[in-house]
Design an enzyme around this catalytic site. Structure first.
Site, PDB file in Angstrom:
ATOM      1  N   ARG A   1       0.838  -1.200   0.000  1.00 10.85           N
ATOM      2  CA  ARG A   1       0.000   0.000   0.000  1.00 10.85           C
ATOM      3  C   ARG A   1       0.865   1.239   0.000  1.00 10.85           C
ATOM      4  O   ARG A   1       2.027   1.203   0.375  1.00 10.85           O
ATOM      5  CB  ARG A   1      -0.832   0.056   1.282  1.00 10.85           C
ATOM      6  CG  ARG A   1      -1.638  -1.175   1.518  1.00 10.85           C
ATOM      7  CD  ARG A   1      -2.238  -1.095   2.931  1.00 10.85           C
ATOM      8  NE  ARG A   1      -2.695  -2.420   3.327  1.00 10.85           N
ATOM      9  CZ  ARG A   1      -3.114  -2.724   4.543  1.00 10.85           C
ATOM     10  NH1 ARG A   1      -3.116  -1.810   5.510  1.00 10.85           N
ATOM     11  NH2 ARG A   1      -3.529  -3.943   4.806  1.00 10.85           N
TER      12      ARG A   1
ATOM     13  N   ASP B   1       0.306   5.438   1.389  1.00 12.13           N
ATOM     14  CA  ASP B   1      -0.595   6.309   2.159  1.00 12.13           C
ATOM     15  C   ASP B   1      -1.124   7.478   1.333  1.00 12.13           C
ATOM     16  O   ASP B   1      -0.596   7.765   0.262  1.00 12.13           O
ATOM     17  CB  ASP B   1       0.171   6.885   3.360  1.00 12.13           C
ATOM     18  CG  ASP B   1       0.148   5.939   4.544  1.00 12.13           C
ATOM     19  OD1 ASP B   1      -0.673   5.003   4.563  1.00 12.13           O
ATOM     20  OD2 ASP B   1       0.973   6.140   5.465  1.00 12.13           O
TER      21      ASP B   1
ATOM     22  N   ARG C   1       9.726   7.602   5.890  1.00  7.40           N
ATOM     23  CA  ARG C   1       9.406   8.954   6.354  1.00  7.40           C
ATOM     24  C   ARG C   1      10.021   9.249   7.722  1.00  7.40           C
ATOM     25  O   ARG C   1      10.428  10.383   8.001  1.00  7.40           O
ATOM     26  CB  ARG C   1       7.889   9.161   6.370  1.00  7.40           C
ATOM     27  CG  ARG C   1       7.313   9.197   4.943  1.00  7.40           C
ATOM     28  CD  ARG C   1       5.814   9.064   4.894  1.00  7.40           C
ATOM     29  NE  ARG C   1       5.158  10.141   5.629  1.00  7.40           N
ATOM     30  CZ  ARG C   1       3.843  10.208   5.801  1.00  7.40           C
ATOM     31  NH1 ARG C   1       3.036   9.262   5.299  1.00  7.40           N
ATOM     32  NH2 ARG C   1       3.320  11.210   6.476  1.00  7.40           N
TER      33      ARG C   1
END
Lengths: 253, 253
Positions: free
Chosen positions: B52, B54, B199
């Site tokens: 996936r 975000d 991140r």
């Protein structure tokens, strides 16, 4: 005492219905004047720009001015405006100027740039910032064609048929194409540009690049003064109002 | 007879609530499966992705697969999908593969990139595609820090505290920063990445760049296995799922 402030402004035109205020639409002028109204306790402050830009058209160096009784320094203005403007408008610089300066009437020349992405593959990250033209192009023929716009011409064939201005004579100081891999950037500096002029020039030069017309067509088109004979208007998303020149010193002549 | 098709897909994550289907939200999977359903006369076709992404996170080289009874060639699939997908999703390539291939389970490694725009000036044209970090940075210290992530480590300190996966040991093959003027691009290749891992690594390395921590902190943070000790999670808009590797041949080791 009021001061006249001059701002160089960049905006991403994607989510604006153009520069100029229109009721019920999101525009650059509307957003900017909304911020100024808040800063002036509800009093309207009008801004004047070097010229309008259409929906989807970008600006890297649009210039606006406004008059204000507030006594902020240019640096404070820049901070205050950037803090309140939406993130698709940025004030690049602020200067105090005198009341004889006018963003539109004092302009001596403008520079427009137009980005064309010529790769066969669609690029999702460039879709709002370049026109996509995935065809084989003869860049040499295009360069030859673009050079023919330099000088003083009647641009009737290269402006919207809706143009109401009678005098369509403009002088182009610089006209060139920078190629960087599959990215082509058209650059034009001139003393003025008619409505849709850069987009029609680009649309016509792209037809030349595809071999649909010879470069020498440009001279015939300029002479004909008939919009119907030139190529299509290239899409808005490739166009940038790049810079406005207020003195002859910095001219790239 | 069904065929298994593998697609390399780029998307601009700006206007998606992430990759994965969520009721009432616009997602990459939702848009893609909507197109496949129309192409299969109303029958649902599920896609499987390498992983996936975000909300706001981009992909240059996401990989998905699906099974279909349609007998289109890969080139026909590419054309048909691109004609119907919205303009923020592009299929870069399509290949027919065998039923042992799985976009997620066959992946050997992934590459993520992270763009940081470090100029003092906000750039309206990069706001969705880079994190903006207008602070003086010691790029050498950052490079040193980034290099310390290479190898096999427990990344508990560098994944979301919400991570439910027990095994947080991952191997990073490549970790570097490419500088191009005010643009910094972080590049990571690894055998797997935990939730928010890139991140949080970037957020921590930016603190090192600002001199808030020494590069050697990375070793201590890896050893501590405590998310609270690492830096903040850098924003979504800088992150790109760049490439998924399915064989060891093409590894940039």
């Amino acid at each position: 005492m009021t001061r006249r402030m001059k701002c160089v402004v960049a905006y991403d035109g994607t989510q604006f219905s153009g520069y100029q205020v229109q009721p019920g639409k999101r525009t650059v002028q509307g957003e900017f004047e909304g911020v100024l109204k808040r800063m002036h306790k509800g009093n309207d402050v009008r801004i004047a720009a070097s010229g309008r830009t259409d929906a989807g058209v970008h600006a890297y160096g649009q210039v606006i001015h406004f008059d204000t009784p507030l006594s902020l320094s240019p640096e404070q203005w820049k901070k205050a405006l950037n803090a309140q403007l939406p993130d698709d408008i940025a004030v690049r610089s602020v200067d105090e100027t005198d009341s004889t300066f006018h963003a539109r009437f004092s302009a001596k020349a403008k520079e427009y740039r137009y980005n064309v992405w010529t790769a066969a593959e669609r690029d999702v990250f460039r879709r709002h910032y370049c026109a996509w033209y995935p065809y084989p192009l003869h860049v040499e023929a295009m360069n030859e064609a673009v050079g023919l716009f330099k000088g003083t011409h009647d641009f009737t064939s290269f402006c919207s048929a809706k143009t109401v201005i009678e005098d369509r004579v403009r002088t182009i100081y610089q006209a060139e194409i920078e190629a960087d891999g599959p990215m082509l950037q058209f650059r034009f500096v001139g003393n003025g540009f008619l409505y849709n002029m850069v987009r029609i020039i680009v649309g016509t030069v792209l037809e030349i690049g595809q071999g649909k017309r010879p470069p020498a067509d440009i001279e015939a088109l300029l002479a004909a003064k008939d919009r119907r004979l030139a190529g299509p208007t290239a899409p808005a998303e490739g166009l940038y109002l790049w810079r406005v020149y207020y003195d002859h010193e910095n001219f790239p002549l």
